[in-house]
Motif scaffolding. Structure first.
Motif, PDB file in Angstrom:
ATOM      1  N   LEU A   1      11.223   5.472 -70.773  1.00 40.31           N
ATOM      2  CA  LEU A   1      10.803   6.720 -70.135  1.00 40.31           C
ATOM      3  C   LEU A   1       9.345   7.087 -70.407  1.00 40.31           C
TER       4      LEU A   1
ATOM      5  N   PHE B   1       6.788   7.475 -67.400  1.00 41.80           N
ATOM      6  CA  PHE B   1       5.990   8.687 -67.219  1.00 41.80           C
ATOM      7  C   PHE B   1       4.500   8.348 -67.129  1.00 41.80           C
TER       8      PHE B   1
ATOM      9  N   THR C   1      10.134  11.755 -63.167  1.00 41.94           N
ATOM     10  CA  THR C   1      10.787  11.003 -64.233  1.00 41.94           C
ATOM     11  C   THR C   1      12.171  11.571 -64.536  1.00 41.94           C
TER      12      THR C   1
ATOM     13  N   THR D   1       8.642   1.496 -60.793  1.00 48.56           N
ATOM     14  CA  THR D   1       7.345   1.878 -61.339  1.00 48.56           C
ATOM     15  C   THR D   1       6.512   0.684 -61.779  1.00 48.56           C
TER      16      THR D   1
END
Length: 158
Positions: A46, A50, A99, A146
């Protein structure tokens, strides 16, 4: 280990206590695996997601929230490459929202898969396995969306 315990439980047809113990062992191993992947997701993936989302959003902004210069500030030495504070806060909030939406949608998919498998098979062990598979799929999706680079580990996506 979980699959070996599940297979051992399936081989014990007469011993219900032994079968229960091995099934509990298999479910415990799968639950530990899911907790580990959750830990890895929160503290490794994460933050990387982010940063990547923030970087992508920051690079796509053409300063929509920049305060117009009214001619009172004649200082020409201001760094024009630096993003204004208001814009960076806005980008941070939007990156956080994106996110968090990844996290919530992934958690809902895991929960839905677990419940659907329990209702279809009436087997908690197989439901844990299906939920663990969904955890791996979600992690792979997030890493592929991502394009997070530099993270070690398996990212299999079906």
């Amino acid at each position: 280990m979980a699959i070996a315990a599940r297979d051992k439980a399936a081989s014990l047809t007469d011993d219900t206590l032994g079968r229960f113990i091995y099934k509990t062992k298999a479910c415990s191993f799968i639950a530990l695996f899911m907790i580990y992947r959750g830990y890895r997701g929160i503290f490794v993936i994460l933050p990387a997601v982010f940063r990547e989302v923030y970087k992508n959003m920051e690079s796509s902004i053409d300063r929509p929230f920049a305060i117009q210069d009214d001619g009172l500030n004649n200082d020409k030495s201001v760094d024009t490459d630096k993003i204004p504070f208001i814009t960076s806060i806005t980008v941070s909030i939007l990156s956080l929202v994106i996110t968090i939406s990844y996290v919530i949608s992934g958690a809902m998919k895991v929960l839905t898969r677990f419940i659907r498998t329990v209702l279809m098979t009436s087997s908690v062990g197989k439901s844990f396995e299906a939920a663990a598979d969904e955890v791996m799929i979600n992690e792979g999706r997030i890493m592929n969306i991502t394009k997070v680079s530099g993270l070690k580990g398996d990212s299999y996506v079906r």
